[in-house]
Scaffold this motif. Structure first.
Motif, PDB file in Angstrom:
ATOM      1  N   PRO A   6     -10.229  -3.130  -9.094  1.00 12.77           N
ATOM      2  CA  PRO A   6     -10.898  -4.346  -8.632  1.00 12.77           C
ATOM      3  C   PRO A   6     -10.105  -5.588  -9.055  1.00 12.77           C
ATOM      4  CG  PRO A   6     -12.415  -2.908  -9.837  1.00 12.77           C
ATOM      5  CD  PRO A   6     -11.069  -2.273  -9.887  1.00 12.77           C
ATOM      6  N   LEU A   7      -9.549  -5.567 -10.263  1.00 17.02           N
ATOM      7  CA  LEU A   7      -8.810  -6.709 -10.774  1.00 17.02           C
ATOM      8  C   LEU A   7      -7.595  -6.989  -9.878  1.00 17.02           C
ATOM      9  CD1 LEU A   7      -8.831  -8.734 -13.045  1.00 17.02           C
ATOM     10  CD2 LEU A   7      -7.292  -7.243 -14.310  1.00 17.02           C
ATOM     11  N   MET A   8      -6.832  -5.930  -9.552  1.00 18.67           N
ATOM     12  CA  MET A   8      -5.659  -6.082  -8.697  1.00 18.67           C
ATOM     13  C   MET A   8      -6.059  -6.688  -7.357  1.00 18.67           C
ATOM     14  SD  MET A   8      -2.823  -5.289  -9.983  1.00 18.67           S
ATOM     15  CE  MET A   8      -1.618  -4.687  -8.797  1.00 18.67           C
ATOM     16  N   LYS A   9      -7.171  -6.174  -6.822  1.00 19.80           N
ATOM     17  CA  LYS A   9      -7.648  -6.653  -5.524  1.00 19.80           C
ATOM     18  C   LYS A   9      -7.893  -8.144  -5.556  1.00 19.80           C
ATOM     19  CE  LYS A   9      -9.242  -3.157  -2.761  1.00 19.80           C
ATOM     20  NZ  LYS A   9     -10.173  -2.687  -1.784  1.00 19.80           N
ATOM     21  N   ASP A  10      -8.529  -8.607  -6.646  1.00 17.96           N
ATOM     22  CA  ASP A  10      -8.849 -10.017  -6.734  1.00 17.96           C
ATOM     23  C   ASP A  10      -7.580 -10.851  -6.829  1.00 17.96           C
ATOM     24  OD1 ASP A  10     -11.436  -9.438  -6.455  1.00 17.96           O
ATOM     25  OD2 ASP A  10     -11.924  -9.524  -8.577  1.00 17.96           O
ATOM     26  N   LEU A  11      -6.580 -10.311  -7.524  1.00 13.70           N
ATOM     27  CA  LEU A  11      -5.312 -11.031  -7.640  1.00 13.70           C
ATOM     28  C   LEU A  11      -4.705 -11.262  -6.263  1.00 13.70           C
ATOM     29  CD1 LEU A  11      -3.495  -9.505 -10.742  1.00 13.70           C
ATOM     30  CD2 LEU A  11      -4.330 -11.824 -10.426  1.00 13.70           C
ATOM     31  N   PHE A  12      -4.818 -10.265  -5.412  1.00 11.81           N
ATOM     32  CA  PHE A  12      -4.257 -10.395  -4.061  1.00 11.81           C
ATOM     33  C   PHE A  12      -5.207 -11.132  -3.112  1.00 11.81           C
ATOM     34  CE2 PHE A  12      -1.913  -6.443  -5.349  1.00 11.81           C
ATOM     35  CZ  PHE A  12      -0.642  -6.977  -5.247  1.00 11.81           C
ATOM     36  N   GLY A  13      -6.417 -11.433  -3.579  1.00 15.42           N
ATOM     37  CA  GLY A  13      -7.393 -12.086  -2.716  1.00 15.42           C
ATOM     38  C   GLY A  13      -8.004 -11.130  -1.704  1.00 15.42           C
ATOM     39  N   LEU A  14      -7.933  -9.833  -1.976  1.00 10.42           N
ATOM     40  CA  LEU A  14      -8.390  -8.861  -0.981  1.00 10.42           C
ATOM     41  C   LEU A  14      -9.915  -8.764  -0.900  1.00 10.42           C
ATOM     42  CD1 LEU A  14      -5.804  -5.970  -1.290  1.00 10.42           C
ATOM     43  CD2 LEU A  14      -5.788  -7.968   0.180  1.00 10.42           C
ATOM     44  N   PRO A  27      -3.611  -3.292   0.095  1.00  9.71           N
ATOM     45  CA  PRO A  27      -2.507  -4.246   0.176  1.00  9.71           C
ATOM     46  C   PRO A  27      -1.395  -3.780   1.114  1.00  9.71           C
ATOM     47  CG  PRO A  27      -2.804  -3.436  -2.094  1.00  9.71           C
ATOM     48  CD  PRO A  27      -3.787  -2.714  -1.240  1.00  9.71           C
ATOM     49  N   GLY A  28      -0.691  -4.724   1.732  1.00 14.73           N
ATOM     50  CA  GLY A  28       0.475  -4.404   2.557  1.00 14.73           C
ATOM     51  C   GLY A  28       0.169  -4.333   4.041  1.00 14.73           C
ATOM     52  N   ASP A  29       1.160  -3.904   4.809  1.00 10.68           N
ATOM     53  CA  ASP A  29       1.043  -3.802   6.271  1.00 10.68           C
ATOM     54  C   ASP A  29       1.653  -2.477   6.693  1.00 10.68           C
ATOM     55  OD1 ASP A  29       1.343  -3.956   9.046  1.00 10.68           O
ATOM     56  OD2 ASP A  29       1.745  -6.110   9.005  1.00 10.68           O
ATOM     57  N   SER A  30       0.825  -1.586   7.252  1.00 10.78           N
ATOM     58  CA  SER A  30       1.340  -0.243   7.573  1.00 10.78           C
ATOM     59  C   SER A  30       2.378  -0.264   8.701  1.00 10.78           C
ATOM     60  CB  SER A  30       0.213   0.742   7.867  1.00 10.78           C
ATOM     61  OG  SER A  30      -0.759   0.171   8.677  1.00 10.78           O
ATOM     62  N   ASP A  31       2.477  -1.376   9.447  1.00 10.97           N
ATOM     63  CA  ASP A  31       3.561  -1.468  10.425  1.00 10.97           C
ATOM     64  C   ASP A  31       4.909  -1.566   9.719  1.00 10.97           C
ATOM     65  OD1 ASP A  31       1.908  -1.413  12.583  1.00 10.97           O
ATOM     66  OD2 ASP A  31       1.782  -3.586  12.784  1.00 10.97           O
ATOM     67  N   GLN A  32       4.868  -2.085   8.492  1.00 10.50           N
ATOM     68  CA  GLN A  32       6.119  -2.297   7.768  1.00 10.50           C
ATOM     69  C   GLN A  32       6.471  -1.169   6.798  1.00 10.50           C
ATOM     70  OE1 GLN A  32       5.594  -6.556   7.173  1.00 10.50           O
ATOM     71  NE2 GLN A  32       6.127  -6.161   9.314  1.00 10.50           N
ATOM     72  N   SER A  33       5.456  -0.553   6.191  1.00 11.56           N
ATOM     73  CA  SER A  33       5.783   0.532   5.266  1.00 11.56           C
ATOM     74  C   SER A  33       4.784   1.674   5.352  1.00 11.56           C
ATOM     75  CB  SER A  33       5.878   0.017   3.828  1.00 11.56           C
ATOM     76  OG  SER A  33       4.992  -1.044   3.632  1.00 11.56           O
ATOM     77  N   THR A  59     -18.171   1.504   8.409  1.00  5.11           N
ATOM     78  CA  THR A  59     -17.184   1.166   7.387  1.00  5.11           C
ATOM     79  C   THR A  59     -15.803   1.101   8.022  1.00  5.11           C
ATOM     80  OG1 THR A  59     -18.487   2.319   5.711  1.00  5.11           O
ATOM     81  CG2 THR A  59     -16.160   1.983   5.219  1.00  5.11           C
ATOM     82  N   LEU A  60     -15.045   0.066   7.688  1.00  7.93           N
ATOM     83  CA  LEU A  60     -13.657  -0.035   8.155  1.00  7.93           C
ATOM     84  C   LEU A  60     -12.714  -0.003   6.970  1.00  7.93           C
ATOM     85  CD1 LEU A  60     -11.381  -0.750  10.274  1.00  7.93           C
ATOM     86  CD2 LEU A  60     -11.863  -3.155   9.741  1.00  7.93           C
ATOM     87  N   ILE A  61     -11.734   0.887   7.035  1.00  2.43           N
ATOM     88  CA  ILE A  61     -10.653   0.883   6.053  1.00  2.43           C
ATOM     89  C   ILE A  61      -9.420   0.392   6.784  1.00  2.43           C
ATOM     90  CG2 ILE A  61      -9.129   2.279   4.589  1.00  2.43           C
ATOM     91  CD1 ILE A  61     -12.737   3.177   5.179  1.00  2.43           C
ATOM     92  N   THR A  62      -8.885  -0.741   6.322  1.00  6.28           N
ATOM     93  CA  THR A  62      -7.733  -1.309   6.994  1.00  6.28           C
ATOM     94  C   THR A  62      -6.727  -1.817   5.965  1.00  6.28           C
ATOM     95  OG1 THR A  62      -7.083  -2.830   8.760  1.00  6.28           O
ATOM     96  CG2 THR A  62      -8.790  -3.621   7.272  1.00  6.28           C
ATOM     97  N   ASP A  63      -5.694  -2.521   6.432  1.00  2.00           N
ATOM     98  CA  ASP A  63      -4.729  -3.075   5.488  1.00  2.00           C
ATOM     99  C   ASP A  63      -4.683  -4.594   5.632  1.00  2.00           C
ATOM    100  OD1 ASP A  63      -3.133  -3.563   7.723  1.00  2.00           O
ATOM    101  OD2 ASP A  63      -1.873  -1.799   7.384  1.00  2.00           O
ATOM    102  N   GLU A  64      -3.963  -5.183   4.686  1.00  2.00           N
ATOM    103  CA  GLU A  64      -3.871  -6.629   4.617  1.00  2.00           C
ATOM    104  C   GLU A  64      -3.250  -7.200   5.896  1.00  2.00           C
ATOM    105  OE1 GLU A  64      -1.693  -7.430   1.073  1.00  2.00           O
ATOM    106  OE2 GLU A  64      -1.986  -9.585   1.318  1.00  2.00           O
ATOM    107  N   GLY A  65      -2.243  -6.510   6.429  1.00  4.35           N
ATOM    108  CA  GLY A  65      -1.555  -6.990   7.627  1.00  4.35           C
ATOM    109  C   GLY A  65      -2.534  -7.171   8.779  1.00  4.35           C
TER     110      GLY A  65
END
Ligand code: F6P
Length: 254
Positions: free
Chosen positions: A1-9, A29-35, A240-246
């Motif tokens: 949870p702490l990491m998430k808050d750091l990224f603003g997720l 975190p991240g963008d699955s189109d990129q990695s 429920t949606l599981i997605t990425d930051e991108g």
């Protein structure tokens, strides 16, 4: 949870849930189109949810695709899933074997220690052949199991990309373009306003069946899928949606 808050997720998750009218959103975190590892992280999140909401003797219907393949890859042995039966959400939709829902269902069962049942129905059947197949007792049995699923896990694709991946006819490609199709799920193609513009007939779960499931888990990411996710999620209905930051940043208005 702490990491998430750091990224603003956490904030992204809340805003996206409101924007798409969903019960719950998880953003990795991240963008699955990129990695590629981002897709696996989404898979890991789905695997964790499946473990935590499992009930004895439940049926879990799963779709196909590379994102669902990542979910299967990230499943681990779990006592809570031992009595779960994994089934494909739909019969063949024209995917390569590795990406077929049948393959994903069997892999999820093997990895988690659960059971599976398969639907051996090829895509592009004539109406006549499909009607005959649907009457087969074994097929009927599995279809009933599929339609009784307590949990449905599915992906979302870009309409054009999916139609091409399934080697659809030039006529269908032209129709989808003309109608402005942007997203695809379960063989249904959607316009940005959620309108169904084409439905590839197969057998198994229908959009109406989703209302009977306790949990519909959508897993799709990558900024390129933003419009597809925005069109399909409200149409699929509020789970429920599981997605990425991108994808999340591309969907939300600035
Ligand atoms: O064909 C099965 C399917 O789940 C589609 O409904 C969806 O559009 C697609 O796969 C998603 O594939 P991917 O995860 O590879 O983008």
């Amino acid at each position: 949870p702490l990491m998430k808050d750091l990224f603003g997720l956490t904030d992204l998750e809340k805003r996206l849930a409101t924007h798409l009218h969903l019960k719950r959103v998880i953003v990795v975190p991240g963008d699955s189109d990129q990695s590629d590892w981002v897709k696996k992280e989404m898979g890991r999140a789905v695997a964790r949810i499946l473990k935590s909401i499992a009930q004895p003797d439940q049926v879990v219907a799963v779709a196909g695709g590379t994102t669902l393949a990542a979910v299967a890859e990230m499943m681990t042995a779990s006592s809570s899933l031992k009595e779960t039966t994994f089934v494909p959400a739909r019969g063949g939709l024209g995917e390569a074997v590795e990406l077929e829902a049948n393959t994903i269902a069997s892999q999820m069962a093997t990895k988690s220690g659960g059971k599976y049942q398969l639907l051996h129905v090829p895509d592009q059947l004539s109406d006549e052949a499909r009607e005959t197949l649907i009457k087969e007792p074994h097929i009927q049995e599995v279809v009933e199991l599929v339609r009784s699923a307590r949990i449905v896990v599915h992906g979302i694709g870009d309409a054009k990309a999916m139609a091409e991946r399934r080697k659809s006819s030039p006529q269908l490609l032209a129709h989808l373009q003309q109608e402005g199709a942007v997203g695809e799920a379960f063989g249904y193609y959607f316009a940005p306003d959620g309108r169904i513009v084409y439905y590839g007939r197969s057998i198994g779960l229908t959009l109406e069946d989703l209302a009977g499931a306790d949990n519909v888990i959508t897993v799709a990411g990558g900024s390129d899928k933003a419009a597809s996710i925005a069109a399909v999620c409200p149409a699929v209905g509020g789970g429920t949606l599981i997605t990425d930051e991108g994808a999340a940043r591309a969907i939300l208005p600035m």
